[in-house]
Design a protein around this motif. Structure first.
Motif, PDB file in Angstrom:
ATOM      1  N   HIS A 166       0.824  -1.217   0.000  1.00  0.00           N
ATOM      2  CA  HIS A 166       0.000   0.000   0.000  1.00  0.00           C
ATOM      3  C   HIS A 166       0.855   1.262   0.000  1.00  0.00           C
ATOM      4  O   HIS A 166       0.572   2.211  -0.722  1.00  0.00           O
ATOM      5  CB  HIS A 166      -0.930   0.004   1.214  1.00  0.00           C
ATOM      6  N   ALA A 167       1.919   1.265   0.806  1.00  0.00           N
ATOM      7  CA  ALA A 167       2.761   2.461   0.903  1.00  0.00           C
ATOM      8  C   ALA A 167       3.624   2.607  -0.348  1.00  0.00           C
ATOM      9  O   ALA A 167       3.973   1.629  -0.999  1.00  0.00           O
ATOM     10  CB  ALA A 167       3.648   2.365   2.137  1.00  0.00           C
ATOM     11  N   THR A 168       3.960   3.844  -0.678  1.00  0.00           N
ATOM     12  CA  THR A 168       4.845   4.116  -1.798  1.00  0.00           C
ATOM     13  C   THR A 168       6.090   4.835  -1.289  1.00  0.00           C
ATOM     14  O   THR A 168       6.082   5.444  -0.208  1.00  0.00           O
ATOM     15  CB  THR A 168       4.156   4.985  -2.863  1.00  0.00           C
ATOM     16  N   GLU A 169       7.146   4.774  -2.079  1.00  0.00           N
ATOM     17  CA  GLU A 169       8.385   5.447  -1.702  1.00  0.00           C
ATOM     18  C   GLU A 169       8.158   6.954  -1.576  1.00  0.00           C
ATOM     19  O   GLU A 169       8.657   7.581  -0.638  1.00  0.00           O
ATOM     20  CB  GLU A 169       9.459   5.150  -2.746  1.00  0.00           C
ATOM     21  N   TYR A 170       7.395   7.511  -2.487  1.00  0.00           N
ATOM     22  CA  TYR A 170       7.125   8.949  -2.452  1.00  0.00           C
ATOM     23  C   TYR A 170       6.376   9.324  -1.175  1.00  0.00           C
ATOM     24  O   TYR A 170       6.732  10.291  -0.485  1.00  0.00           O
ATOM     25  CB  TYR A 170       6.310   9.366  -3.681  1.00  0.00           C
ATOM     26  N   ARG A 219      14.207   7.158  -8.127  1.00  0.00           N
ATOM     27  CA  ARG A 219      12.925   7.696  -8.588  1.00  0.00           C
ATOM     28  C   ARG A 219      13.016   9.218  -8.640  1.00  0.00           C
ATOM     29  O   ARG A 219      13.307   9.869  -7.623  1.00  0.00           O
ATOM     30  CB  ARG A 219      11.800   7.252  -7.662  1.00  0.00           C
ATOM     31  N   GLU A 220      12.782   9.762  -9.802  1.00  0.00           N
ATOM     32  CA  GLU A 220      12.953  11.205 -10.007  1.00  0.00           C
ATOM     33  C   GLU A 220      12.054  12.029  -9.088  1.00  0.00           C
ATOM     34  O   GLU A 220      12.462  13.080  -8.588  1.00  0.00           O
ATOM     35  CB  GLU A 220      12.663  11.554 -11.473  1.00  0.00           C
ATOM     36  N   GLU A 221      10.842  11.526  -8.816  1.00  0.00           N
ATOM     37  CA  GLU A 221       9.899  12.307  -8.014  1.00  0.00           C
ATOM     38  C   GLU A 221      10.297  12.388  -6.538  1.00  0.00           C
ATOM     39  O   GLU A 221       9.751  13.214  -5.798  1.00  0.00           O
ATOM     40  CB  GLU A 221       8.482  11.737  -8.134  1.00  0.00           C
ATOM     41  N   THR A 222      11.245  11.541  -6.095  1.00  0.00           N
ATOM     42  CA  THR A 222      11.657  11.585  -4.690  1.00  0.00           C
ATOM     43  C   THR A 222      12.984  12.312  -4.486  1.00  0.00           C
ATOM     44  O   THR A 222      13.438  12.443  -3.348  1.00  0.00           O
ATOM     45  CB  THR A 222      11.781  10.156  -4.116  1.00  0.00           C
ATOM     46  N   LEU A 223      13.595  12.779  -5.569  1.00  0.00           N
ATOM     47  CA  LEU A 223      14.845  13.519  -5.423  1.00  0.00           C
ATOM     48  C   LEU A 223      14.602  14.776  -4.592  1.00  0.00           C
ATOM     49  O   LEU A 223      13.639  15.492  -4.811  1.00  0.00           O
ATOM     50  CB  LEU A 223      15.406  13.893  -6.793  1.00  0.00           C
TER      51      LEU A 223
END
Length: 373
Positions: free
Chosen positions: A272-276, A298-302
């Motif tokens: 269920h959880a995501t890295e972001y 992952r680009e969105e977490t940079l």
């Protein structure tokens, strides 16, 4: 289950073709006929099936027969890989010479082929010795996010030990002794501590207990924890003294540690959880270390963390396989600077998977020195 059979079919196709080519070439250069070809064919088929036999026989424990079969089967796998690569080189050489109008004679092909076979045997021994030569790799990182009372934080990063039939207590003891010798403040694992056969590993747990850094031991799940049986792998890792960060984060004082599950976990559990989502809730005023098995960014977490620690790739483990792993994971071993001030450290790992060998991919533990800027 469908994914499992796809993987098995892919394995049988690739390894089967490599084995067939090497053995058929061997039969040709040594002029084998009749019974010689039959014995060689049966041996090749048995060796291709060997890893599957070992996998299916895990429930019977670590018998002497299974240990012996594992050594023979996986050393043979390394020999086939090296021989196959050498014979591909011979094909390339023949093409170049043919194009230059200097084709190789049958005599030349035969003796070069014999040389490749014996060179592969010698390389197997060299690669086996290299796999035992574990070293610490030191990496220094500066940050202004450390608190004043922590001018330096030392993290020992261990990954990809692959405890199983081949990597056992003696190798683990050497790894742990190296880690203890570095006197770290905290120890982290980025997965693949285990690799099947989880029963009878009390001795391994006792060895891990010798390592007790003041800020604790933390880890994440790798893909081989899933393959070995997630429930028993988690139990083993926690008994060994690691707190598993399964899509969660923890403040250990000078830094924040965050950990995410390997995507393989989705094969056996709902995720269920995501890295972001995980990283977005972490305070930005503290140095954040992300533990992640695979070295994918992952680009969105940079910008949500400062340093990512990963393993998985083994540095390719056996050259020239590193050229293939680089296509999938462009950032292999060492320190990599990422956009928005992030950094990635990828370790070559401390153990081996499959063949008990490493060629130009020295095993290591990574020692991260985070210094106050």
């Amino acid at each position: 289950m469908t994914r499992f059979w796809i993987v098995i079919s892919f394995y049988l196709a690739i390894y089967g073709v490599m084995t067939w080519y090497v053995l058929s070439f061997t039969a040709r250069i040594f002029s084998l006929r009749g019974w010689g070809v039959l014995v060689l064919s049966l041996w090749g088929a048995f060796m291709v099936a060997c890893p599957l036999i070992l996998r299916l026989g895990e429930k019977i424990g670590g018998s002497i027969l299974r240990h012996a079969l594992a050594w023979v089967g996986y050393v043979w796998m390394g020999f086939i890989f090296l021989s196959f690569c050498g014979l591909l080189g011979l094909i390339l050489l023949r093409f170049i010479l043919w194009f230059a109008r200097y084709p190789l004679s049958d005599w030349g092909i035969r003796w070069i082929g014999i040389g490749i076979i014996f060179l592969s045997i010698g390389t197997c021994w060299w690669a086996y010795r290299e796999a035992l030569d574990i070293h610490p790799r030191h990496i220094v990182i500066e940050s202004d996010k450390l608190p004043p009372e922590w001018p330096v934080l030392k993290i020992v990063h261990i990954s990809d030990i692959h405890l199983g039939l081949l990597v056992r207590e003696k190798r683990l003891s050497k790894i742990i002794d190296l880690a203890i010798g570095e006197d770290p403040h905290v120890v982290v694992s980025t997965g693949d501590i285990v690799d099947g056969q989880m029963n009878g590993r009390v001795g391994d747990i006792e060895i891990f207990h010798r390592l007790s850094p003041p800020l604790g031991k933390f880890g994440v799940i790798g893909n081989h924890e899933v393959y070995a049986g997630l429930k028993q792998s988690v139990a083993f890792t926690e008994e060994a003294g690691f707190r598993l960060l399964r899509n969660e984060w923890v403040d250990v004082g000078p830094v924040i540690l965050a950990g995410v599950n390997d995507p393989a976990v989705s094969m056996v559990e709902e995720v269920h959880a995501t890295e972001y989502k995980l990283l977005a809730e972490i305070p930005r005023d503290k140095f954040c270390v992300l533990l992640k098995h695979q070295p994918l960014v992952r680009e969105e977490t940079l910008g949500f963390y400062d340093l990512q620690l990963s393993g998985h790739v083994h540095g390719g483990q056996i050259w020239p396989f590193n050229f293939i792993t680089t296509l999938i994971y462009p950032m292999t071993s060492g320190l990599h600077e990422l956009p928005r001030g992030n950094m990635l450290v990828v370790t070559t790992g401390a153990g081996t998977w499959g063949p008990p060998m490493r060629l130009f991919a020295t095993p290591e533990i990574t020692v991260i020195h985070i210094q106050k800027k």
